[in-house]
Scaffold this motif. Structure first.
Motif, PDB file in Angstrom:
ATOM      1  N   MET A  38      23.341  -0.972  47.366  1.00 45.99           N
ATOM      2  CA  MET A  38      23.559   0.030  48.420  1.00 45.99           C
ATOM      3  C   MET A  38      24.366   1.209  47.855  1.00 45.99           C
ATOM      4  O   MET A  38      25.398   1.019  47.219  1.00 45.99           O
ATOM      5  CB  MET A  38      24.334  -0.617  49.588  1.00 45.99           C
ATOM      6  CG  MET A  38      24.668   0.360  50.707  1.00 45.99           C
ATOM      7  SD  MET A  38      25.610  -0.477  52.010  1.00 45.99           S
ATOM      8  CE  MET A  38      26.078   0.912  53.003  1.00 45.99           C
ATOM      9  N   LYS A  39      23.881   2.401  48.094  1.00 52.08           N
ATOM     10  CA  LYS A  39      24.556   3.601  47.589  1.00 52.08           C
ATOM     11  C   LYS A  39      25.762   3.920  48.464  1.00 52.08           C
ATOM     12  O   LYS A  39      25.676   3.979  49.670  1.00 52.08           O
ATOM     13  CB  LYS A  39      23.579   4.779  47.589  1.00 52.08           C
ATOM     14  CG  LYS A  39      24.176   6.020  46.942  1.00 52.08           C
ATOM     15  CD  LYS A  39      23.138   7.143  46.938  1.00 52.08           C
ATOM     16  CE  LYS A  39      23.748   8.383  46.318  1.00 52.08           C
ATOM     17  NZ  LYS A  39      22.788   9.503  46.291  1.00 52.08           N
ATOM     18  N   GLN A  40      26.931   4.119  47.796  1.00 48.37           N
ATOM     19  CA  GLN A  40      28.140   4.435  48.537  1.00 48.37           C
ATOM     20  C   GLN A  40      28.297   5.955  48.677  1.00 48.37           C
ATOM     21  O   GLN A  40      28.034   6.700  47.743  1.00 48.37           O
ATOM     22  CB  GLN A  40      29.372   3.907  47.802  1.00 48.37           C
ATOM     23  CG  GLN A  40      29.582   2.405  47.987  1.00 48.37           C
ATOM     24  CD  GLN A  40      30.950   1.994  47.468  1.00 48.37           C
ATOM     25  OE1 GLN A  40      31.386   2.461  46.441  1.00 48.37           O
ATOM     26  NE2 GLN A  40      31.610   1.130  48.198  1.00 48.37           N
ATOM     27  N   SER A  41      28.690   6.363  49.863  1.00 50.73           N
ATOM     28  CA  SER A  41      29.025   7.775  50.041  1.00 50.73           C
ATOM     29  C   SER A  41      30.492   7.970  49.707  1.00 50.73           C
ATOM     30  O   SER A  41      31.266   7.012  49.667  1.00 50.73           O
ATOM     31  CB  SER A  41      28.752   8.214  51.486  1.00 50.73           C
ATOM     32  OG  SER A  41      29.678   7.595  52.353  1.00 50.73           O
ATOM     33  N   ARG A  42      30.842   9.230  49.475  1.00 49.96           N
ATOM     34  CA  ARG A  42      32.239   9.535  49.130  1.00 49.96           C
ATOM     35  C   ARG A  42      33.192   9.048  50.214  1.00 49.96           C
ATOM     36  O   ARG A  42      34.306   8.630  49.960  1.00 49.96           O
ATOM     37  CB  ARG A  42      32.373  11.052  48.939  1.00 49.96           C
ATOM     38  CG  ARG A  42      33.766  11.497  48.550  1.00 49.96           C
ATOM     39  CD  ARG A  42      33.827  13.007  48.439  1.00 49.96           C
ATOM     40  NE  ARG A  42      35.175  13.435  48.093  1.00 49.96           N
ATOM     41  CZ  ARG A  42      35.800  14.456  48.629  1.00 49.96           C
ATOM     42  NH1 ARG A  42      35.216  15.161  49.570  1.00 49.96           N
ATOM     43  NH2 ARG A  42      37.011  14.804  48.242  1.00 49.96           N
ATOM     44  N   SER A  43      32.718   9.093  51.477  1.00 52.60           N
ATOM     45  CA  SER A  43      33.598   8.790  52.601  1.00 52.60           C
ATOM     46  C   SER A  43      33.944   7.315  52.742  1.00 52.60           C
ATOM     47  O   SER A  43      34.870   6.971  53.455  1.00 52.60           O
ATOM     48  CB  SER A  43      32.970   9.300  53.906  1.00 52.60           C
ATOM     49  OG  SER A  43      31.745   8.655  54.130  1.00 52.60           O
ATOM     50  N   THR A  95      34.207   5.121  49.872  1.00 53.56           N
ATOM     51  CA  THR A  95      34.695   4.547  48.626  1.00 53.56           C
ATOM     52  C   THR A  95      36.174   4.221  48.780  1.00 53.56           C
ATOM     53  O   THR A  95      36.905   4.921  49.495  1.00 53.56           O
ATOM     54  CB  THR A  95      34.504   5.517  47.452  1.00 53.56           C
ATOM     55  OG1 THR A  95      35.227   6.712  47.731  1.00 53.56           O
ATOM     56  CG2 THR A  95      33.037   5.831  47.211  1.00 53.56           C
ATOM     57  N   PRO A  96      36.671   3.179  48.109  1.00 57.20           N
ATOM     58  CA  PRO A  96      38.092   2.797  48.234  1.00 57.20           C
ATOM     59  C   PRO A  96      39.052   3.928  47.872  1.00 57.20           C
ATOM     60  O   PRO A  96      40.054   4.136  48.553  1.00 57.20           O
ATOM     61  CB  PRO A  96      38.221   1.629  47.254  1.00 57.20           C
ATOM     62  CG  PRO A  96      36.851   1.052  47.161  1.00 57.20           C
ATOM     63  CD  PRO A  96      35.913   2.219  47.290  1.00 57.20           C
ATOM     64  N   ASN A  97      38.735   4.668  46.794  1.00 55.02           N
ATOM     65  CA  ASN A  97      39.635   5.750  46.375  1.00 55.02           C
ATOM     66  C   ASN A  97      39.733   6.842  47.429  1.00 55.02           C
ATOM     67  O   ASN A  97      40.812   7.395  47.672  1.00 55.02           O
ATOM     68  CB  ASN A  97      39.166   6.354  45.050  1.00 55.02           C
ATOM     69  CG  ASN A  97      39.501   5.464  43.872  1.00 55.02           C
ATOM     70  OD1 ASN A  97      40.353   4.591  43.973  1.00 55.02           O
ATOM     71  ND2 ASN A  97      38.822   5.679  42.757  1.00 55.02           N
ATOM     72  N   TYR A  98      38.600   7.145  48.061  1.00 51.39           N
ATOM     73  CA  TYR A  98      38.617   8.205  49.062  1.00 51.39           C
ATOM     74  C   TYR A  98      39.346   7.740  50.327  1.00 51.39           C
ATOM     75  O   TYR A  98      40.098   8.502  50.940  1.00 51.39           O
ATOM     76  CB  TYR A  98      37.197   8.653  49.411  1.00 51.39           C
ATOM     77  CG  TYR A  98      37.170   9.874  50.308  1.00 51.39           C
ATOM     78  CD1 TYR A  98      37.658  11.099  49.851  1.00 51.39           C
ATOM     79  CD2 TYR A  98      36.692   9.798  51.610  1.00 51.39           C
ATOM     80  CE1 TYR A  98      37.662  12.217  50.667  1.00 51.39           C
ATOM     81  CE2 TYR A  98      36.690  10.919  52.431  1.00 51.39           C
ATOM     82  CZ  TYR A  98      37.169  12.126  51.954  1.00 51.39           C
ATOM     83  OH  TYR A  98      37.185  13.235  52.766  1.00 51.39           O
ATOM     84  N   LEU A  99      39.155   6.491  50.714  1.00 51.13           N
ATOM     85  CA  LEU A  99      39.868   5.956  51.873  1.00 51.13           C
ATOM     86  C   LEU A  99      41.370   5.946  51.624  1.00 51.13           C
ATOM     87  O   LEU A  99      42.165   6.233  52.527  1.00 51.13           O
ATOM     88  CB  LEU A  99      39.362   4.541  52.191  1.00 51.13           C
ATOM     89  CG  LEU A  99      37.918   4.451  52.692  1.00 51.13           C
ATOM     90  CD1 LEU A  99      37.490   2.997  52.840  1.00 51.13           C
ATOM     91  CD2 LEU A  99      37.762   5.188  54.026  1.00 51.13           C
ATOM     92  N   LYS A 100      41.751   5.643  50.382  1.00 52.04           N
ATOM     93  CA  LYS A 100      43.173   5.669  50.036  1.00 52.04           C
ATOM     94  C   LYS A 100      43.712   7.094  50.130  1.00 52.04           C
ATOM     95  O   LYS A 100      44.822   7.322  50.628  1.00 52.04           O
ATOM     96  CB  LYS A 100      43.382   5.115  48.624  1.00 52.04           C
ATOM     97  CG  LYS A 100      44.849   5.128  48.193  1.00 52.04           C
ATOM     98  CD  LYS A 100      45.008   4.736  46.736  1.00 52.04           C
ATOM     99  CE  LYS A 100      46.468   4.905  46.313  1.00 52.04           C
ATOM    100  NZ  LYS A 100      46.663   4.619  44.883  1.00 52.04           N
ATOM    101  N   TYR A 101      42.920   8.069  49.644  1.00 53.12           N
ATOM    102  CA  TYR A 101      43.316   9.473  49.717  1.00 53.12           C
ATOM    103  C   TYR A 101      43.527   9.897  51.173  1.00 53.12           C
ATOM    104  O   TYR A 101      44.511  10.574  51.500  1.00 53.12           O
ATOM    105  CB  TYR A 101      42.250  10.344  49.052  1.00 53.12           C
ATOM    106  CG  TYR A 101      42.408  11.824  49.333  1.00 53.12           C
ATOM    107  CD1 TYR A 101      43.361  12.587  48.657  1.00 53.12           C
ATOM    108  CD2 TYR A 101      41.609  12.467  50.293  1.00 53.12           C
ATOM    109  CE1 TYR A 101      43.521  13.944  48.928  1.00 53.12           C
ATOM    110  CE2 TYR A 101      41.770  13.820  50.556  1.00 53.12           C
ATOM    111  CZ  TYR A 101      42.718  14.556  49.869  1.00 53.12           C
ATOM    112  OH  TYR A 101      42.882  15.881  50.140  1.00 53.12           O
ATOM    113  N   LEU A 102      42.609   9.508  52.061  1.00 50.54           N
ATOM    114  CA  LEU A 102      42.743   9.867  53.480  1.00 50.54           C
ATOM    115  C   LEU A 102      44.001   9.255  54.083  1.00 50.54           C
ATOM    116  O   LEU A 102      44.726   9.904  54.846  1.00 50.54           O
ATOM    117  CB  LEU A 102      41.514   9.411  54.259  1.00 50.54           C
ATOM    118  CG  LEU A 102      40.213  10.176  54.001  1.00 50.54           C
ATOM    119  CD1 LEU A 102      39.086   9.599  54.841  1.00 50.54           C
ATOM    120  CD2 LEU A 102      40.385  11.667  54.317  1.00 50.54           C
ATOM    121  N   ASN A 103      44.272   7.990  53.759  1.00 54.86           N
ATOM    122  CA  ASN A 103      45.480   7.328  54.261  1.00 54.86           C
ATOM    123  C   ASN A 103      46.739   8.004  53.723  1.00 54.86           C
ATOM    124  O   ASN A 103      47.729   8.180  54.444  1.00 54.86           O
ATOM    125  CB  ASN A 103      45.484   5.843  53.866  1.00 54.86           C
ATOM    126  CG  ASN A 103      44.555   5.008  54.733  1.00 54.86           C
ATOM    127  OD1 ASN A 103      44.275   5.366  55.876  1.00 54.86           O
ATOM    128  ND2 ASN A 103      44.063   3.908  54.202  1.00 54.86           N
TER     129      ASN A 103
END
Length: 404
Positions: free
Chosen positions: A1-6, A8-16
């Motif tokens: 399954m292709k992951q979107s930027r939104s 991905t673990p790194n992006y979720l960490k950035y948002l938090n």
């Protein structure tokens, strides 16, 4: 399954991380546990991110003066570090260029200035950059603590490309200001029209604080207008929104020949700008048979307003004509944009407390919409606004959509 930027673990960490930093900034003196509860982020995640923010200098911690309700160890509170990084603001005017250092909460830390026309005769960009670095050195701020530079230019400006399309007072046409500055300065540069950055300053720290629908009118050599709609700058399809200097506020007079104060200036510029006030007063004085105190004086708009405030009939006549044009322009702007408030700035606005009731009475006569009108009181407005521009445009943890 292709992951979107939104997702991905790194992006979720950035948002938090972004959420936590902004929450600490907006709720100074807060604990890790309170962050976890309010943001619905797990305690281990909060602790990990807070440790990163502490290491990077965005925040600092301090033991509370009071023990917890259950006694025992005093809680550790977190605080936003408003001086973690700094923003450079540059306001380019026809007379002066102002350079300022602004911190992350919009406080003007230091300011420098140079004469525009003198700098233009030399290496203009180099003169500005030298002033920036000199100001940083005087205030012991290393380059690593500068986030970016925000610049206000006096003319129609392509904010995407950083190109000043037309600035008559500087003789610039399609001038690549962003590119020129970034060739000689090590920080990212963001460029916009000077009135646009001024309205951002009012929205961040001034009379329009945290409002989403704002109009700023600047009265100086000409007339400018900055527009915020739904929390965002409204620039128009060709970056020319707010060029109300071309607005016609008397159709009969517009049909006749009238003096354009400067080449490229419009009807309203030529009727309410400082030079137009001086010119009208000079014409009236030529026809005066009595010994008027301003005869033979070097006139300025400020001096004419002073005499008007002190009930000199001739000065009152000239100023009242100016105020009528301003009021009718505001009627048109307000009925189109329906702002929460209008802020009046610029040199003439210093007499605002005296002339505002006159302007409001005309507006109320012709417009049923109730709108608050204020006079700008913010010192360093454009420099603070340039800092606000950086926070909106620069890719950092403090970038937000809408109100800063």
């Amino acid at each position: 399954m292709k992951q979107s930027r939104s997702n991905t673990p790194n992006y979720l960490k950035y948002l938090n991380k972004k959420k936590i930093l902004q929450f600490i900034r907006d709720n100074d003196q807060i604990s890790r546990a309170e962050i976890s509860v309010n943001l619905s982020i797990s305690k281990p995640t909060v602790s990990l991110i807070v440790d990163e923010l502490l290491q990077e200098g965005w925040i600092f911690e301090r033991e509370s003066n009071e023990s917890s309700a259950l006694g025992g160890r005093k809680p550790i509170n977190l605080f936003f570090n408003k001086n973690a990084y700094f923003l450079i603001g540059i306001d380019i005017g026809g007379t002066n260029v102002e350079v300022g250092i602004v911190n992350l909460t919009g406080e003007l830390i230091a300011k420098g200035q140079l004469l525009t026309q003198a700098a233009l005769k030399k290496d203009f960009i180099n003169e500005i950059c030298t002033t920036v670095y000199s100001l940083l050195e005087k205030n012991n701020i290393g380059s690593e603590f500068v986030m970016a530079v925000g610049v206000g230019a006096p003319g129609i400006t392509d904010s995407n490309q950083g190109i000043v399309i037309d600035a008559p007072s500087l003789g610039w046409i399609n001038y690549p200001l962003k590119h020129k500055l970034e060739e000689k300065i090590e920080f990212p540069v963001y460029v916009d029209n000077d009135v646009n950055i001024a309205v951002l300053g009012e929205q961040w720290k001034g009379q329009a604080s945290n409002k989403d629908h704002v109009i700023l009118i600047t009265l100086g050599t000409g007339v400018g207008c900055g527009i915020i709609v739904n929390g965002q700058l409204y620039r128009g399809s060709a970056f020319a929104a707010g060029e109300i200097g071309y607005m016609v506020t008397d159709k009969n007079e517009a049909k006749e020949e009238y003096d354009h104060i400067f080449q490229g200036y419009g009807f309203l510029d030529s009727h309410v700008g400082g030079p137009s006030i001086v010119k009208r007063m000079e014409m009236h004085l030529q026809n005066v048979t009595y010994d008027h105190p301003l005869k033979g004086e070097k006139l300025t708009a400020k001096k004419i307003f002073h005499y008007a405030i002190n009930n000199d009939p001739l000065s009152l006549q000239v100023v009242n004509e100016t105020l009528e044009h301003i009021a009718f322009a505001l009627v048109n702007v307000i009925c189109i944009f329906n702002p929460q408030c209008v802020v009046i700035g610029g040199g003439i606005s210093k007499s605002g407390k005296w002339f505002l009731p006159k302007v409001q009475s005309i507006i109320e006569k012709h417009l049923p919409i109730r709108t608050d009108i204020f006079v700008s009181e913010l010192e360093g407005l454009s420099l603070i606004g340039a800092g606000a521009l950086v926070l909106r445009e620069h890719e950092s943890l403090l970038k937000e959509k809408g109100v800063i």
